[in-house]
Design a protein around this motif. Structure first.
Motif, PDB file in Angstrom:
ATOM      1  N   ALA A   1       0.832  -1.207   0.000  1.00 48.50           N
ATOM      2  CA  ALA A   1       0.000   0.000   0.000  1.00 48.50           C
ATOM      3  C   ALA A   1       0.872   1.264   0.000  1.00 48.50           C
ATOM      4  O   ALA A   1       0.565   2.243  -0.702  1.00 48.50           O
ATOM      5  CB  ALA A   1      -0.934   0.003   1.199  1.00 48.50           C
ATOM      6  N   ILE A   2       1.952   1.253   0.771  1.00 47.73           N
ATOM      7  CA  ILE A   2       2.844   2.420   0.815  1.00 47.73           C
ATOM      8  C   ILE A   2       3.514   2.619  -0.540  1.00 47.73           C
ATOM      9  O   ILE A   2       3.578   3.747  -1.063  1.00 47.73           O
ATOM     10  CB  ILE A   2       3.888   2.256   1.934  1.00 47.73           C
ATOM     11  CG1 ILE A   2       3.204   2.346   3.304  1.00 47.73           C
ATOM     12  CG2 ILE A   2       4.981   3.314   1.810  1.00 47.73           C
ATOM     13  CD1 ILE A   2       4.122   2.091   4.472  1.00 47.73           C
ATOM     14  N   LEU A   3       4.014   1.539  -1.125  1.00 52.66           N
ATOM     15  CA  LEU A   3       4.669   1.650  -2.430  1.00 52.66           C
ATOM     16  C   LEU A   3       3.717   2.168  -3.498  1.00 52.66           C
ATOM     17  O   LEU A   3       4.091   2.980  -4.349  1.00 52.66           O
ATOM     18  CB  LEU A   3       5.239   0.284  -2.845  1.00 52.66           C
ATOM     19  CG  LEU A   3       6.448  -0.224  -2.047  1.00 52.66           C
ATOM     20  CD1 LEU A   3       6.883  -1.592  -2.550  1.00 52.66           C
ATOM     21  CD2 LEU A   3       7.606   0.772  -2.109  1.00 52.66           C
ATOM     22  N   GLU A   4       2.476   1.697  -3.475  1.00 55.21           N
ATOM     23  CA  GLU A   4       1.508   2.157  -4.466  1.00 55.21           C
ATOM     24  C   GLU A   4       1.174   3.633  -4.281  1.00 55.21           C
ATOM     25  O   GLU A   4       0.944   4.362  -5.249  1.00 55.21           O
ATOM     26  CB  GLU A   4       0.218   1.319  -4.380  1.00 55.21           C
ATOM     27  CG  GLU A   4       0.371  -0.086  -4.941  1.00 55.21           C
ATOM     28  CD  GLU A   4      -0.941  -0.849  -4.928  1.00 55.21           C
ATOM     29  OE1 GLU A   4      -1.934  -0.329  -4.378  1.00 55.21           O
ATOM     30  OE2 GLU A   4      -0.972  -1.975  -5.476  1.00 55.21           O
ATOM     31  N   ALA A   5       1.168   4.081  -3.034  1.00 58.10           N
ATOM     32  CA  ALA A   5       0.828   5.472  -2.763  1.00 58.10           C
ATOM     33  C   ALA A   5       1.897   6.437  -3.284  1.00 58.10           C
ATOM     34  O   ALA A   5       1.579   7.571  -3.670  1.00 58.10           O
ATOM     35  CB  ALA A   5       0.625   5.684  -1.261  1.00 58.10           C
ATOM     36  N   VAL A   6       3.157   6.003  -3.312  1.00 57.71           N
ATOM     37  CA  VAL A   6       4.245   6.933  -3.657  1.00 57.71           C
ATOM     38  C   VAL A   6       4.858   6.643  -5.027  1.00 57.71           C
ATOM     39  O   VAL A   6       5.915   7.178  -5.362  1.00 57.71           O
ATOM     40  CB  VAL A   6       5.342   6.887  -2.575  1.00 57.71           C
ATOM     41  CG1 VAL A   6       4.781   7.328  -1.242  1.00 57.71           C
ATOM     42  CG2 VAL A   6       5.975   5.500  -2.466  1.00 57.71           C
ATOM     43  N   SER A   7       4.202   5.792  -5.844  1.00 58.66           N
ATOM     44  CA  SER A   7       4.754   5.462  -7.163  1.00 58.66           C
ATOM     45  C   SER A   7       3.702   5.674  -8.240  1.00 58.66           C
ATOM     46  O   SER A   7       2.506   5.724  -7.974  1.00 58.66           O
ATOM     47  CB  SER A   7       5.266   4.022  -7.177  1.00 58.66           C
ATOM     48  OG  SER A   7       4.191   3.111  -6.978  1.00 58.66           O
ATOM     49  N   TRP A   8       4.153   5.761  -9.486  1.00 56.94           N
ATOM     50  CA  TRP A   8       3.246   5.970 -10.620  1.00 56.94           C
ATOM     51  C   TRP A   8       3.907   5.436 -11.897  1.00 56.94           C
ATOM     52  O   TRP A   8       5.125   5.272 -11.974  1.00 56.94           O
ATOM     53  CB  TRP A   8       2.908   7.450 -10.767  1.00 56.94           C
ATOM     54  CG  TRP A   8       4.096   8.338 -11.037  1.00 56.94           C
ATOM     55  CD1 TRP A   8       4.576   8.748 -12.242  1.00 56.94           C
ATOM     56  CD2 TRP A   8       4.984   8.891 -10.058  1.00 56.94           C
ATOM     57  NE1 TRP A   8       5.682   9.517 -12.107  1.00 56.94           N
ATOM     58  CE2 TRP A   8       5.950   9.643 -10.779  1.00 56.94           C
ATOM     59  CE3 TRP A   8       5.050   8.844  -8.656  1.00 56.94           C
ATOM     60  CZ2 TRP A   8       6.986  10.325 -10.115  1.00 56.94           C
ATOM     61  CZ3 TRP A   8       6.061   9.540  -8.019  1.00 56.94           C
ATOM     62  CH2 TRP A   8       7.018  10.267  -8.739  1.00 56.94           C
ATOM     63  N   ARG A   9       3.076   5.143 -12.898  1.00 59.84           N
ATOM     64  CA  ARG A   9       3.598   4.659 -14.176  1.00 59.84           C
ATOM     65  C   ARG A   9       4.348   5.787 -14.890  1.00 59.84           C
ATOM     66  O   ARG A   9       3.874   6.926 -14.950  1.00 59.84           O
ATOM     67  CB  ARG A   9       2.454   4.159 -15.072  1.00 59.84           C
ATOM     68  CG  ARG A   9       1.935   2.793 -14.679  1.00 59.84           C
ATOM     69  CD  ARG A   9       0.785   2.359 -15.593  1.00 59.84           C
ATOM     70  NE  ARG A   9       0.438   0.962 -15.401  1.00 59.84           N
ATOM     71  CZ  ARG A   9      -0.349   0.519 -14.443  1.00 59.84           C
ATOM     72  NH1 ARG A   9      -0.875   1.371 -13.572  1.00 59.84           N
ATOM     73  NH2 ARG A   9      -0.625  -0.778 -14.352  1.00 59.84           N
ATOM     74  N   ASP A  10       5.504   5.422 -15.445  1.00 56.25           N
ATOM     75  CA  ASP A  10       6.335   6.400 -16.144  1.00 56.25           C
ATOM     76  C   ASP A  10       6.999   5.692 -17.326  1.00 56.25           C
ATOM     77  O   ASP A  10       7.854   4.818 -17.127  1.00 56.25           O
ATOM     78  CB  ASP A  10       7.392   6.961 -15.185  1.00 56.25           C
ATOM     79  CG  ASP A  10       8.258   8.031 -15.839  1.00 56.25           C
ATOM     80  OD1 ASP A  10       8.127   8.239 -17.059  1.00 56.25           O
ATOM     81  OD2 ASP A  10       9.067   8.653 -15.114  1.00 56.25           O
ATOM     82  N   PRO A  11       6.626   6.022 -18.556  1.00 58.89           N
ATOM     83  CA  PRO A  11       7.188   5.309 -19.722  1.00 58.89           C
ATOM     84  C   PRO A  11       8.695   5.481 -19.878  1.00 58.89           C
ATOM     85  O   PRO A  11       9.332   4.714 -20.603  1.00 58.89           O
ATOM     86  CB  PRO A  11       6.432   5.930 -20.905  1.00 58.89           C
ATOM     87  CG  PRO A  11       5.925   7.241 -20.407  1.00 58.89           C
ATOM     88  CD  PRO A  11       5.656   7.049 -18.949  1.00 58.89           C
ATOM     89  N   GLU A  12       9.274   6.471 -19.188  1.00 60.35           N
ATOM     90  CA  GLU A  12      10.725   6.702 -19.290  1.00 60.35           C
ATOM     91  C   GLU A  12      11.492   6.014 -18.172  1.00 60.35           C
ATOM     92  O   GLU A  12      12.728   6.052 -18.148  1.00 60.35           O
ATOM     93  CB  GLU A  12      11.012   8.207 -19.251  1.00 60.35           C
ATOM     94  CG  GLU A  12      10.293   9.012 -20.320  1.00 60.35           C
ATOM     95  CD  GLU A  12      10.671   8.544 -21.720  1.00 60.35           C
ATOM     96  OE1 GLU A  12      11.850   8.181 -21.921  1.00 60.35           O
ATOM     97  OE2 GLU A  12       9.795   8.534 -22.596  1.00 60.35           O
TER      98      GLU A  12
END
Length: 758
Positions: free
Chosen positions: A642-653
């Motif tokens: 849950a913590i990792l999902e809260a502070v991460s996002w998809r980035d194609p680069e």
């Protein structure tokens, strides 16, 4: 019987409804009386000549033989039919005592043999008799049916005017019967395809079914229709084989079998079998899909027009069984053996989507095909389907599995596209499928597609939605194209197109293309703030926290009536429907405290790791784990995620995320579900899946790979794909000039109108 006599009988019987039932039944219910009375009068006519013999047999069995229960064999012998009636009455004699008409009529019905009694029950005739008797219409209806101006018997009689009234043959009876059904269906605006297939379509099906083997017919022939309706297909096939003036004139004994779920239509079919001298016990009542009535039988010929676009949900319990999280087929008719993408044979479902069961009827017929070791000719099938049977359903699904099974086992010979609007009350495109498990050498490994959609004759007057028909010449032309295995390409020859394909041309691999998940990550106060609330209940928790702040963590606060009522009022106002279990969570301080503790853990990690932005999620995870260890924080796997999902996002680069990381090692990349795609690769693609992937996928997405565990085989047949001919657009200058010509013509007309008005 000529058409003039046929039309006269139909018109006369049709007039009975208007003359006698107008004020007794609503118009849509006329058929409930007319059809059973027509059947009853025909049976009555067939028994009139032997009535005295039957009564004598009854007297003999009771008085001389002293039998307490009458012997049906002796009664059938006396009647000369497979049915009988032991009462003193006939329909004509019932009119002799009007005051006792209803009682005598019921006594007359009670005296029929069991096979006729069942027909009377399914027609619900006794209920109709009661209604007519109450309305004082019963006498008039019977009087009309026994009138001397109409002849429903099987031999010629002399009418009141001295003219001969020709007898109604069994074939003629079938024509009259089906014409009445058609007219009533139109009156009621019913789906006529559910009850009645146009005569010329049945004739085409019979030609396709029997012509290829007409010189090799066995001495005993069995014919089956699993959705037999009023029996038109069965009797048409029998007539084609048996009629003295027919094209074959076979001496083979023919036996007809069928099943029908509609009580009234079943009664019509069974009475038709009785009247025409076939064994009515071979017609069964009930759902073909739910019970396998003919499990021990195999048939030479099978033909059907099953219901399409109709749910089989009511039969699911007899076909499917829930076992834990899986649903298994429990009826062997609807499961097949197929190779998977790796070539391993698997038992798979042959059950299509629950909203359309037409292909289940086809599999019912396939399960009834004769084995070649028992019958050298095997079995032949002709069945009508709409377009969905050709292509609906995903690869690996029930409908696709059925197509794969039929084609890979070389059972499908041909599919013929029919004209639109050839059926009553439906304009959809329909197709005749022809199957055999004993293909001639020239057809092995091949499927012929015939486009006869433009081959028809327009009707002078529409019959419901039906505005066209096949002529005998059209039937002969389509049959000849089929017999000759014609292949015209995409160009029509005399209005008909035909192409021949290899079986594998219709198959494809459905491959799943994966691309790596790429994520960036960064601890910020804004991102970790979302951890205070459960993701699924975030909207409700945010409102609660705005209302009462830190009080939500106090024991007993949220469970107070005031807070509970406030939450209920807000949910109702916002039109949010939550189950009791969710409401209980929202009012539970322990639930809130667990979320706060997660937030506090994230804040400590933020303070330890800082605000550094990372484009390598793999390293970021390692840093977070190291921080947890340094801070001596213990988190379960769900909290860590849950913590990792809260502070991460998809980035194609970003750097691709590694999958299955264990002990510092990783097995490939984590796939990104949002980038997942599928491709259909033809089975006959040169070089197979790998060649397709190299040439059609990698040049566009170089980081892609195939998830081989998800590869499945599918089959579909698209007439548009194979017969479509591109029509080039008209030249722009030509279109512009045409518009200008129309404008000039319009201006001239306007000037004429204005000058005329002045």
């Amino acid at each position: 019987m000529d058409h003039a006599s046929h039309n006269k009988i139909v018109s006369f019987i049709w007039s009975i409804a208007d003359d006698c039932l107008r004020d007794v039944f609503v118009r849509g219910k006329y058929r409930d009386v007319i059809l059973p009375m027509f059947v009853l009068r025909r049976i009555d006519c067939l028994l009139e000549d032997t009535k005295d013999a039957v009564l004598a047999e009854v007297k003999f069995q009771k008085d001389e033989a002293g039998m307490a229960v009458l012997d049906p064999d002796g009664l059938r012998d006396a009647s000369g039919q497979v049915f009988y009636n032991t009462s003193q009455f006939t329909l004509k004699k019932l009119l002799g005592n009007p005051s006792q008409l209803e009682a005598n009529f019921n006594q007359y019905l009670d005296a029929f043999s069991p096979n006729v009694a069942e027909i009377i029950e399914k027609f619900d005739l006794r209920n109709q008799i009661r209604k007519m008797a109450v309305a004082d219409a019963l006498h008039g209806v019977i009087e009309k049916f026994v009138a001397p101006t109409i002849n429903l018997s099987h031999h010629d009689v002399e009418g009141p005017d001295g003219r001969k009234l020709p007898g109604l043959t069994n074939l003629g009876m079938g024509y009259v019967f089906e014409e009445l059904i058609r007219k009533f269906n139109e009156e009621n605006n019913e789906e006529a395809g559910e009850h009645f297939t146009p005569r010329e379509v049945i004739q085409l099906m019979v030609h396709l079914l029997i012509e290829p083997v007409k010189d090799q017919l066995p001495p005993v022939i069995t014919i089956y229709d699993p959705a037999c309706g009023s029996g038109g297909m069965l009797t048409e096939a029998q007539d084609y084989i048996k009629l003295p003036d027919g094209p074959i004139q076979s001496t083979a004994a023919t036996y007809l079998y069928g099943k029908e779920v509609n009580p009234e239509t079943y009664a019509i079919c069974k009475s038709d079998m009785l009247i025409k001298g076939n064994d009515p016990e071979n017609i069964k009542f009930g759902s073909t899909l739910a019970t396998d009535e003919f499990s021990s039988l195999r048939f030479d010929f099978m033909l059907s027009n099953p219901p399409y676009g109709k749910s089989w949900k009511t039969d699911q319990g007899q076909i499917l069984e829930k076992k834990g999280s899986k649903t298994e087929i429990i009826d062997p008719r609807f499961e097949v053996q197929l190779p998977d993408a790796s070539g391993e044979i698997q038992t798979v479902s042959a059950a299509p989507a629950v909203d359309d069961g037409q292909l289940l009827f086809l599999m019912e017929m396939v399960s009834k095909m004769k084995r070649l070791q028992d019958a050298p000719l095997g079995s032949r099938i002709a069945t009508v389907h709409n377009g969905s049977a050709l292509f609906t359903g995903n690869a690996g699904g029930g409908a696709s599995n059925i197509r794969q099974y039929l084609i890979e086992n070389d059972l499908l010979e041909a599919i013929i596209q029919l004209p639109n609007n050839i059926f009553y009350n439906t304009g959809i495109t329909t197709y005749i499928w022809v199957l055999s498990n004993h293909k001639p050498e020239a057809r092995r490994g091949k499927v012929q597609l015939i486009d006869a959609s433009q081959l028809y004759e327009k009707l002078r007057k529409n019959l419901g939605e039906k505005n066209c028909a096949f002529t005998p010449a059209h039937i002969a032309q389509i049959t000849r194209a089929y017999l000759d295995l014609a292949d015209t390409g995409k160009e029509a020859v005399d209005g008909l197109k035909a192409q021949v394909f290899d079986n594998r041309d219709f198959g494809y691999w459905k491959i799943t293309i994966e691309r790596p998940l790429r994520k960036s990550a960064q601890f910020t106060a804004e991102r970790i703030a979302s951890l205070r609330f459960d993701k699924r209940l975030a909207e409700e928790m945010q409102w609660i926290y705005q209302q009462w702040g830190e009080q939500v963590y106090e024991p007993g606060f949220l469970s107070a009536k005031e807070q509970k009522d406030a939450l209920d009022d807000w949910l109702e106002k916002e039109e949010i429907d939550r189950k009791a279990a969710d409401k209980k969570k929202l009012l539970d301080p322990k639930f809130w405290t667990a979320k706060r503790e997660l937030l506090q853990a994230a804040e400590q990690l933020h303070q330890h790791l800082g605000d550094e932005l990372s484009h390598d999620f793999n390293q970021f995870q390692k840093d977070v784990k190291a921080a947890l260890k340094a801070l001596k924080l213990k988190l379960g796997a769900p909290q860590f995620k849950a913590i990792l999902e809260a502070v991460s996002w998809r980035d194609p680069e970003a750097v691709p995320v590694l999958a299955n990381e264990k002990k510092g090692e990783a097995d490939g990349y984590e796939p990104d579900s949002e980038l997942r795609d599928t491709e259909n690769v033809p089975l006959n693609y040169d070089g197979g899946i790998d060649a397709y992937f190299q040439s059609e996928v990698l040049p566009h997405v170089e980081d892609a790979w195939i998830d081989e565990s998800k590869t499945v085989i599918g089959y579909e047949i698209s007439f548009n794909k194979y017969f479509y001919v591109h029509q080039p657009l008209r030249d722009l200058d030509e279109v512009v000039q045409e518009i200008r010509d129309l404008e000039a013509e319009t201006e001239g007309l306007l000037e004429q109108i204005l000058s005329f008005s002045n």
